[in-house]
Design a protein around this motif. Structure first.
Motif, short mmCIF file in Angstrom:
data_model
loop_
_atom_site.label_atom_id
_atom_site.label_comp_id
_atom_site.label_asym_id
_atom_site.label_seq_id
_atom_site.Cartn_x
_atom_site.Cartn_y
_atom_site.Cartn_z
N LEU A 171 29.88 35.29 36.88
CA LEU A 171 29.47 36.44 37.71
C LEU A 171 30.69 37.18 38.21
O LEU A 171 30.75 38.42 38.15
N PHE A 172 31.68 36.45 38.70
CA PHE A 172 32.88 37.08 39.22
C PHE A 172 33.60 37.88 38.12
O PHE A 172 34.06 39.00 38.37
N ARG A 173 33.67 37.32 36.94
CA ARG A 173 34.35 38.03 35.84
C ARG A 173 33.63 39.32 35.49
O ARG A 173 34.27 40.30 35.08
N SER A 174 32.33 39.35 35.65
CA SER A 174 31.57 40.56 35.34
C SER A 174 31.89 41.71 36.28
O SER A 174 31.60 42.88 35.99
N LEU A 175 32.53 41.39 37.41
CA LEU A 175 32.86 42.42 38.42
C LEU A 175 34.25 43.03 38.20
O LEU A 175 34.67 43.88 39.00
N GLN A 176 34.93 42.64 37.15
CA GLN A 176 36.28 43.15 36.89
C GLN A 176 36.36 44.67 36.90
O GLN A 176 37.33 45.25 37.42
N PRO A 177 35.36 45.41 36.35
CA PRO A 177 35.45 46.89 36.34
C PRO A 177 35.58 47.53 37.72
O PRO A 177 36.09 48.66 37.82
N ILE A 178 35.15 46.84 38.77
CA ILE A 178 35.23 47.46 40.10
C ILE A 178 36.42 46.95 40.91
O ILE A 178 36.57 47.32 42.09
N LEU A 179 37.25 46.13 40.29
CA LEU A 179 38.41 45.57 40.99
C LEU A 179 39.71 46.16 40.45
O LEU A 179 39.82 46.42 39.26
N SER A 180 40.67 46.34 41.33
CA SER A 180 41.95 46.93 40.92
C SER A 180 42.98 45.87 40.55
O SER A 180 44.08 46.20 40.14
N GLN A 181 42.62 44.60 40.70
CA GLN A 181 43.47 43.48 40.31
C GLN A 181 42.65 42.52 39.46
O GLN A 181 41.41 42.58 39.48
N PRO A 182 43.30 41.62 38.73
CA PRO A 182 42.55 40.61 37.97
C PRO A 182 41.59 39.85 38.87
O PRO A 182 41.93 39.47 39.99
N VAL A 183 40.38 39.63 38.37
CA VAL A 183 39.35 38.98 39.18
C VAL A 183 39.80 37.61 39.67
O VAL A 183 39.43 37.18 40.77
N GLU A 184 40.62 36.92 38.86
CA GLU A 184 41.11 35.60 39.25
C GLU A 184 41.99 35.64 40.49
O GLU A 184 42.18 34.63 41.17
N GLU A 185 42.53 36.83 40.80
CA GLU A 185 43.38 36.97 41.98
C GLU A 185 42.60 37.48 43.20
O GLU A 185 43.13 37.48 44.31
N VAL A 186 41.38 37.92 42.96
CA VAL A 186 40.58 38.48 44.06
C VAL A 186 39.50 37.51 44.50
O VAL A 186 39.44 37.08 45.66
N LEU A 187 38.62 37.13 43.58
CA LEU A 187 37.52 36.23 43.91
C LEU A 187 37.95 34.78 43.72
O LEU A 187 37.40 34.04 42.91
#
Length: 454
Positions: free
Chosen positions: A177-193
């Motif tokens: 689920l977190f990886r699917s949100l990558q388009p709305i994040l300005s950093q790699p999802v692994e660094e945000v979520l």
């Protein structure tokens, strides 16, 4: 002159000590982050003028009455537009992602993901003024290190570990689920979520949300009754305070009405419920002083260890468990709880009186000798727990000498819980020395050979 000066110095010290014992406060309303928060809420229709953010010496951050609040007066009315709910999340940029995700996620996770994403957006977030004043860390068990877990009472340690593992499980099971949100994040999802970010959001929702039932929808799974309430969530808990709190369908505001009132410049409180301090620590990360609801729990493992000389122990434990009587065995400062005494009365009976076990669970007391045995066992249980408490407090003192600030805050919460435990156990032991005589109508029973208590 010297003697007079000595008396003056002692009086000054007494005055200073008395002043220090009174909770003091410093207003926070002019600090930039709180100015932004109030402006943000005013733009959404919030108009309250009765309370202001303040820092108190005894409880930390809270809300202070700027004028006397009368009994029955509405102390806060937060418009629906100021509340952060799953409706907020589903109508945001996250909405399409959550609505299309299968399997459906929980309302709690939806709010957590939204908080993390909004914090990631920084000042670009509409909710930045609120997120800015949220705590950066928490003293809930989800944050506890292994060292802190090790000094918890046995009765709460398992639940604390379960909470920590539950949050880890939520994170690890939703990576896709977190990886699917990558388009709305300005950093790699692994660094945000990250796990740390989700833990922060999870504790924010669990410790600060108010109950507010949401309309059912086809996009989320499970009960949806969380609402984050900016400014209102600065209200601290006090066990003896009474308020009326609920969402009004008429005003479309979350309202809190005082029952007893609050004097000018005093801290306004709310009551989270009749919770003992173990529950408060697990759910909210703090311990309330002078909590009339506080008890000490007797762990089943300790009960079995103390009564291991009874050859029918396993059967009795099984009987208690089948009748839902194995949990919530407690002592208070006034003595052993009814459930604990009932369980011990049953434990005192010989196996030959099995047909009468049910009567004991329904409240029938046993013969005087068995009553005395039960009271003696309470004393042994208290002494064993008290020994563990003293050992834990010594370990906490050593840890406090060599830990950083975040660990210090966690240890102080557990230390307060353990210190209260020590007081309750001491009072319970005194109470058992003065226990009342048993009533006339007692269950007749004969002594048996399995009475050994280690």
């Amino acid at each position: 002159m010297r003697a007079r000066g000595h008396r003056y110095g002692r009086a000054a010290r007494k005055r200073r000590k008395k002043q220090e014992s009174i909770a003091r406060s410093v207003s926070l309303r002019h600090q930039p982050q709180y100015v932004r928060l109030i402006k943000f809420l005013h733009q959404r229709g919030f108009t309250s003028t009765l309370l202001q953010p303040a820092l108190f010496t005894d409880t930390g951050r809270g809300l202070q009455a700027v004028k006397t609040i009368k009994s029955g007066e509405l102390i806060i009315s937060l418009p629906e537009s100021c509340l952060l709910t799953t409706s907020t999340v589903l109508s945001s940029y996250l909405g399409p992602y959550i609505k299309s995700w299968k399997p459906r996620i929980s309302p709690l996770l939806a709010l957590c993901v939204f908080l993390v994403c909004e914090r990631h957006r920084g000042e670009a977030s509409d909710w930045f003024p609120y997120i800015e004043v949220l705590p950066k860390t928490y003293t809930c068990p989800a944050y506890f290190t292994d060292d802190v877990m090790a000094v918890l009472p046995a009765s709460v340690q398992r639940r604390a570990l379960e909470q920590r593992e539950a949050v880890r499980g939520v994170h690890s099971s939703h990576l896709n689920l977190f990886r699917s949100l990558q388009p709305i994040l300005s950093q790699p999802v692994e660094e945000v979520l990250t796990y740390e970010a989700l833990r922060w959001a999870w504790c924010s929702v669990n410790t600060r949300s108010v109950f507010m039932s949401q309309p059912s929808n086809d996009f989320l799974f499970g009960q949806d009754d969380y609402a984050l309430a900016p400014f209102l969530d600065l209200l601290n808990h006090r066990p003896d305070v009474q308020v009326k709190a609920s969402f009004s369908d008429v005003s479309r505001c979350y309202e809190i009405r005082s029952v007893s009132g609050t004097l000018r410049y005093e801290q306004a409180f709310i009551n989270y419920g009749s919770h003992d301090n173990q529950r408060l620590m697990l759910e909210y990360g703090f311990v309330a002083s002078c909590n009339p609801n506080s008890v000490v729990y007797v762990d089943t493992d300790l009960l079995c260890e103390v009564l291991k000389g009874d050859r029918s122990l396993d059967q009795k434990i099984k009987f208690l468990r089948e009748n839902h009587f194995i949990n919530n065995l407690t002592v208070s400062g006034e003595g052993p709880g009814w459930r604990l005494m009932t369980a011990l009365r049953l434990m005192s009976l010989p196996q030959t009186l099995y047909p009468q076990w049910k009567a004991v669970l329904l409240g029938q007391q046993v013969c005087e000798e068995r009553e005395e045995w039960s009271v003696r066992t309470v004393k042994i249980l208290c002494q064993r727990i008290l020994q563990d408490t003293h050992t834990a407090l010594e370990k906490i003192s050593l840890l406090l000498l060599q830990c950083d600030q975040s660990l210090t805050e966690q240890l102080h919460v557990v230390q307060a819980l353990r210190q209260e435990e020590r007081c309750i156990l001491g009072s319970c032991l005194k109470a058992t020395e003065c226990s009342a005589e048993p009533p006339d109508e007692l269950l007749s029973c004969q002594p048996h050979e399995d009475d050994a208590v280690s």
